[in-house]
Design an enzyme around this catalytic site. Sequence first.
Site, mmCIF file in Angstrom:
data_model
loop_
_atom_site.group_PDB
_atom_site.id
_atom_site.type_symbol
_atom_site.label_atom_id
_atom_site.label_comp_id
_atom_site.label_asym_id
_atom_site.label_seq_id
_atom_site.Cartn_x
_atom_site.Cartn_y
_atom_site.Cartn_z
ATOM 1 N N HIS A 120 0.859 -1.194 0.000
ATOM 2 C CA HIS A 120 0.000 0.000 0.000
ATOM 3 C C HIS A 120 0.892 1.240 0.000
ATOM 4 C CE1 HIS A 120 -2.720 3.134 1.291
ATOM 5 N NE2 HIS A 120 -3.697 2.364 0.836
ATOM 6 N N GLU B 48 -3.784 2.192 -7.336
ATOM 7 C CA GLU B 48 -4.128 3.356 -6.520
ATOM 8 C C GLU B 48 -3.112 4.469 -6.774
ATOM 9 O OE1 GLU B 48 -6.486 2.368 -2.748
ATOM 10 O OE2 GLU B 48 -4.402 1.912 -2.307
HETATM 11 P P1 PGA Z 1 -9.199 6.565 0.182
HETATM 12 O O1 PGA Z 1 -8.057 5.473 0.429
HETATM 13 O O2 PGA Z 1 -10.408 5.849 -0.314
HETATM 14 O O3 PGA Z 1 -9.405 7.200 1.535
HETATM 15 O O4 PGA Z 1 -8.661 7.534 -0.809
HETATM 16 C C1 PGA Z 1 -7.864 4.390 -0.444
HETATM 17 C C2 PGA Z 1 -6.683 3.581 0.010
HETATM 18 O O5 PGA Z 1 -5.672 4.171 0.401
HETATM 19 O O6 PGA Z 1 -6.713 2.340 0.016
#
Ligand code: PGA
Length: 250
Positions: free
Chosen positions: A95, A166
């Site tokens: 992550h 992401e």
């Molecule tokens: P967010 O986070 O939906 O608060 O932007 C997503 C993540 O970091 O997995």
Amino acid sequence: MKKTYVLANWKMYLDFDESNILMNQLLLEEIDHERLEIVIFPSTLALSEVEKAVRDTPFSLGAQNVAWVPKGAYTGAVSALLFKEAGASYALVGHSERRYVFGERDSDVRKKFEACLEVGITPVLCIGETKEDMDEGKRQYRLKKQLFSVFNELDLGDTPFLIAYEPVWAISGSGEGLACTPADVEDVHLWIKQEMAQYSKNNVPVLYGGSVNSENVVSYVSLGSVDGVLVGSASTTLTSFTALTQAIVA
Ligand code: PGA
């Protein structure tokens, strides 16, 4: 029917009691588990207690981070094995908050991914470029490097795993919270799927994450290349999360 993944990353947003209350409230909601594969990622300390609540329900649990060895002299670490024993069947690996706040390198991410495969936890490999990468035109370079470092010469066989795209700049809280446009997500997901063809003969599910909420979730999950979403902040209250799950199945 192919299910849409909804991964709820509670990060460190909720304390012990809040985690248990939210989980118990979610269990009372009518959620379409036939169409949604929901995985909750509570904080490490809350996981065992949340597990008691979800046992024998369709909810799955996951670890937010794992150590790369099963046991040993690693102060403060929690292994994939311990998470598995506590009831987790998924784990987030790489992550961006682990990479950029805690300094995890691509090589660490690889070891964690392999540790999950060894104990039979489904890893969710998170990849994403930073704002600087974008400004320097290095988005593809970054993603390619992150994929290569994990999958190069790794014998995946038919082992299940997921990828979550992401963009760091799209994440609320740690990034700038600028949600990625659906057209952009579609382009990147198609590229990731193409890139993954050299590493896996299977069709790897690719999820989108970054400021996903009940208002924009349909714009992502309706795309052919999006197999689900990884949700942070909008997964941490009952109203925002149920609105999101309802929007998907509406
Ligand atoms: P967010 O986070 O939906 O608060 O932007 C997503 C993540 O970091 O997995």
